[in-house]
Design a protein around this motif. Structure first.
Motif, PDB file in Angstrom:
ATOM      1  N   GLY A 213       0.832  -1.198   0.000  1.00 61.07           N
ATOM      2  CA  GLY A 213       0.000   0.000   0.000  1.00 61.07           C
ATOM      3  C   GLY A 213       0.867   1.248   0.000  1.00 61.07           C
ATOM      4  N   ASP A 214       0.357   2.333  -0.624  1.00 64.74           N
ATOM      5  CA  ASP A 214       1.185   3.548  -0.721  1.00 64.74           C
ATOM      6  C   ASP A 214       0.966   4.513   0.450  1.00 64.74           C
ATOM      7  OD1 ASP A 214      -1.297   4.626  -1.254  1.00 64.74           O
ATOM      8  OD2 ASP A 214      -0.741   5.524  -3.175  1.00 64.74           O
ATOM      9  N   GLU A 216      -1.774   6.033   1.072  1.00 63.91           N
ATOM     10  CA  GLU A 216      -2.867   6.953   0.736  1.00 63.91           C
ATOM     11  C   GLU A 216      -4.133   6.194   0.345  1.00 63.91           C
ATOM     12  OE1 GLU A 216      -1.262   9.508  -2.272  1.00 63.91           O
ATOM     13  OE2 GLU A 216       0.391  10.116  -0.974  1.00 63.91           O
ATOM     14  N   ASN A 218      -4.084   3.516  -1.797  1.00 62.18           N
ATOM     15  CA  ASN A 218      -3.914   2.818  -3.080  1.00 62.18           C
ATOM     16  C   ASN A 218      -3.118   1.528  -2.917  1.00 62.18           C
ATOM     17  OD1 ASN A 218      -5.108   4.994  -4.670  1.00 62.18           O
ATOM     18  ND2 ASN A 218      -3.270   6.121  -4.069  1.00 62.18           N
ATOM     19  N   THR A 219      -3.571   0.489  -3.621  1.00 59.46           N
ATOM     20  CA  THR A 219      -2.822  -0.766  -3.648  1.00 59.46           C
ATOM     21  C   THR A 219      -1.845  -0.693  -4.824  1.00 59.46           C
ATOM     22  OG1 THR A 219      -4.718  -1.943  -2.736  1.00 59.46           O
ATOM     23  CG2 THR A 219      -3.034  -3.274  -3.829  1.00 59.46           C
ATOM     24  N   ILE A 220      -0.572  -0.723  -4.509  1.00 58.18           N
ATOM     25  CA  ILE A 220       0.460  -0.595  -5.546  1.00 58.18           C
ATOM     26  C   ILE A 220       0.745  -1.965  -6.171  1.00 58.18           C
ATOM     27  CG2 ILE A 220       2.875   0.079  -5.956  1.00 58.18           C
ATOM     28  CD1 ILE A 220       1.003   2.415  -5.359  1.00 58.18           C
ATOM     29  N   HIS A 252      -7.738  -5.014  -1.646  1.00 52.70           N
ATOM     30  CA  HIS A 252      -7.824  -3.598  -2.030  1.00 52.70           C
ATOM     31  C   HIS A 252      -8.661  -2.822  -1.010  1.00 52.70           C
ATOM     32  CE1 HIS A 252      -6.090  -3.367  -6.213  1.00 52.70           C
ATOM     33  NE2 HIS A 252      -6.081  -4.665  -5.996  1.00 52.70           N
ATOM     34  N   ASN A 256      -7.392   0.227   1.225  1.00 53.98           N
ATOM     35  CA  ASN A 256      -8.081   1.495   1.044  1.00 53.98           C
ATOM     36  C   ASN A 256      -8.615   2.037   2.366  1.00 53.98           C
ATOM     37  OD1 ASN A 256     -11.000   2.868   0.196  1.00 53.98           O
ATOM     38  ND2 ASN A 256      -9.232   3.472  -1.016  1.00 53.98           N
ATOM     39  N   LYS A 259      -5.598   2.758   4.810  1.00 51.60           N
ATOM     40  CA  LYS A 259      -4.524   3.593   4.218  1.00 51.60           C
ATOM     41  C   LYS A 259      -3.160   2.956   4.517  1.00 51.60           C
ATOM     42  CE  LYS A 259      -7.342   7.120   3.077  1.00 51.60           C
ATOM     43  NZ  LYS A 259      -8.582   6.317   3.052  1.00 51.60           N
ATOM     44  N   LYS A 313       3.800   3.481 -10.167  1.00 52.66           N
ATOM     45  CA  LYS A 313       2.538   3.175 -10.834  1.00 52.66           C
ATOM     46  C   LYS A 313       2.010   1.835 -10.317  1.00 52.66           C
ATOM     47  CE  LYS A 313       0.673   3.025 -15.486  1.00 52.66           C
ATOM     48  NZ  LYS A 313       0.973   2.784 -16.873  1.00 52.66           N
ATOM     49  N   PRO A 314       0.745   1.794  -9.870  1.00 51.16           N
ATOM     50  CA  PRO A 314       0.209   0.514  -9.367  1.00 51.16           C
ATOM     51  C   PRO A 314       0.185  -0.557 -10.448  1.00 51.16           C
ATOM     52  CG  PRO A 314      -1.225   2.343  -8.760  1.00 51.16           C
ATOM     53  CD  PRO A 314      -0.223   2.890  -9.723  1.00 51.16           C
ATOM     54  N   LYS A 316      -1.575  -3.884 -11.857  1.00 53.53           N
ATOM     55  CA  LYS A 316      -2.915  -4.479 -11.761  1.00 53.53           C
ATOM     56  C   LYS A 316      -2.931  -5.962 -12.110  1.00 53.53           C
ATOM     57  CE  LYS A 316      -4.983  -0.317 -11.414  1.00 53.53           C
ATOM     58  NZ  LYS A 316      -5.532   0.129 -10.143  1.00 53.53           N
TER      59      LYS A 316
END
Lengths: 347, 79
Positions: A213-214, A216, A218-220, A252, A256, A259, A313-314, A316
């Motif tokens: 996780g970043d 924030e 987001n799942t990287i 995710h 999320n 965080k 960049k995550p 996917k």
């Protein structure tokens, strides 16, 4: 343009039957092609990663976290003076508290980390899992933190045999009766401290996710895996990547909602009815991280970039059906190397 | 047949189920049935194909097909 050489210090070089993640983390970083100098940080003088050819450029012994924060910081300061460390990647649950607590101090020294916050680290502790589940609406097996073996005779009705009895940081045993439970309670509490956690066993298949996780929301990165071969210590000796959309969605959502910052491993049981029960969150890279690298997500490389403040960049996708199989391999060492690590604390 | 389409099936009868990580092996009969199911063939068409391919009578082919469909359902490879 030549990339600046990064000096990266890594713990968890104990590549034994209950392996630390250090060696696969280093392999991931080396596979990335980054320009690096790798510093091994070892707690024991026979951690195999110290002696593996071409793995680390230099190793230093460091004191166990239980020795205290002063010794910990003194030793890291000395190593930093010698090596000018850019990044540290700690890999043990038991050391994470200190690394998180002193992450600002380390940053002032010029050492970057990419770790969960203390709040994130604490709220997912095994003994806090019921509250964590309630807060983030996740299904977990019934569990209870136990401080005395007497409490094992008076567990809530929802917990029945067989159940798991788990050490504060590591190890879990399935027990079928009271005597077994008391035996393992004593063993685990003396080794890892209190509380010991009792968790109802759920029938199903264990599936795991490594995620990043970043901080924030987001799942990287996230890769799902099923253990194919499990040792008597419960460690994966073989595993295979899965295409499990529901499991990745749960991952995710957790990242999320919390965080989450840094790497994590989710351990879940999938029942025959397709229900997922969270049994544990490990706040660090798991030892099977190199499978994620092999499947297309180089999580150690991404952690280094995030630690250095770069945007990542995550990812996917990854390759399904990628497998790993561990093996043991006898290294031949020299007594002079062993002498150096014992006498000087570095090699 | 979307569940069947998500399986990785090799010509030698090795089946990998990416959603669970499970793997299975199947014989030539199973391969023929799976491939015909993926093509959307009806049970009658599959029974007819089995009788021709394996030189068995229709009753045997029908029993083999329903046994195999049971296996696929049990392993959640079809609904």
């Amino acid at each position: 343009m030549t990339q600046k050489k990064l000096t990266i210090a890594i713990t968890g070089l104990n590549n034994i039957d209950s392996p630390g993640p250090g060696v696969p983390v280093i392999r991931g970083i080396k596979d990335s092609g980054m320009n690096v100098r790798i510093i091994g940080l070892a707690y024991e003088n026979l951690e195999p990663g110290i002696y593996m050819p071409g793995l680390v450029d230099k190793t230093y012994l460091i004191p166990y976290p239980s020795v205290g924060s002063e010794s910990f910081l003194d030793r890291l300061t000395y190593i930093h003076e010698q090596e000018k460390i850019d990044i540290i990647i700690p890999n043990f649950d038991s050391e994470l508290y200190l690394f998180i607590k002193f992450s600002d101090t380390l940053l002032k020294m010029g050492i970057h980390t990419f770790l969960p916050t203390l709040k994130q680290f604490e709220e997912r502790q095994k003994d806090n899992l019921p509250e964590f589940a309630k807060k983030y609406k996740i299904t977990v097996p019934k569990s209870k933190a136990v401080l005395s073996s007497n409490e094992l005779a008076d567990l809530p009705n929802e917990i029945s045999y067989p159940y798991f009895i788990k050490g504060k940081f590591y190890e879990a045993y399935k027990v079928d009766n009271y005597n077994q439970a008391v035996f393992y309670f004593n063993q685990l509490s003396s080794k890892w401290g209190l509380p010991v956690v009792v968790q109802q066993a759920i029938k199903g298949t264990e599936v795991n996710v490594i995620a990043l996780g970043d901080g924030e929301g987001n799942t990287i990165a996230a890769v799902a895996m099923r253990k194919q071969y499990i040792t008597d210590k419960g460690k994966a000796w073989g595993g295979i990547t899965l295409n499990d959309e529901r499991l990745l969605k749960i991952t995710h959502n957790i990242i999320n909602e919390t965080k989450w910052r840094g790497a994590m491993e989710l351990e879940m049981i999938k029942t025959d009815d397709g229900e997922y029960h969270l049994i544990e969150i490990n706040p660090r890279i798991p030892a099977w991280v190199y499978l994620a690298v092999g499947a297309g997500q180089n999580i150690p490389e991404m952690i280094c970039q995030l630690a250095m403040g770069k945007k990542v960049k995550p990812l996917k996708t990854y390759e399904y059906g990628k497998m790993f199989i561990r093996y043991s391999w006898d290294l031949i060492g020299d007594i002079k190397d062993f002498e150096k690590i014992i006498m000087l604390g570095e090699l | 047949m979307s569940k069947l389409n998500s399986l990785a099936i090799s010509d030698n009868g090795f089946i990998f189920k990416p959603s669970t990580g499970e793997s299975f092996t199947t014989n030539d009969l199973g391969l023929v049935i799976i491939n015909l199911l993926k093509e959307g063939k009806s049970n009658e068409e599959i029974i007819s194909a089995i009788t021709e391919e394996f030189e068995v009578d229709a009753i045997t082919a029908e029993r083999d097909l329903y046994d195999y469909l049971d296996f696929l359902r049990t392993e959640k490879m079809i609904d």
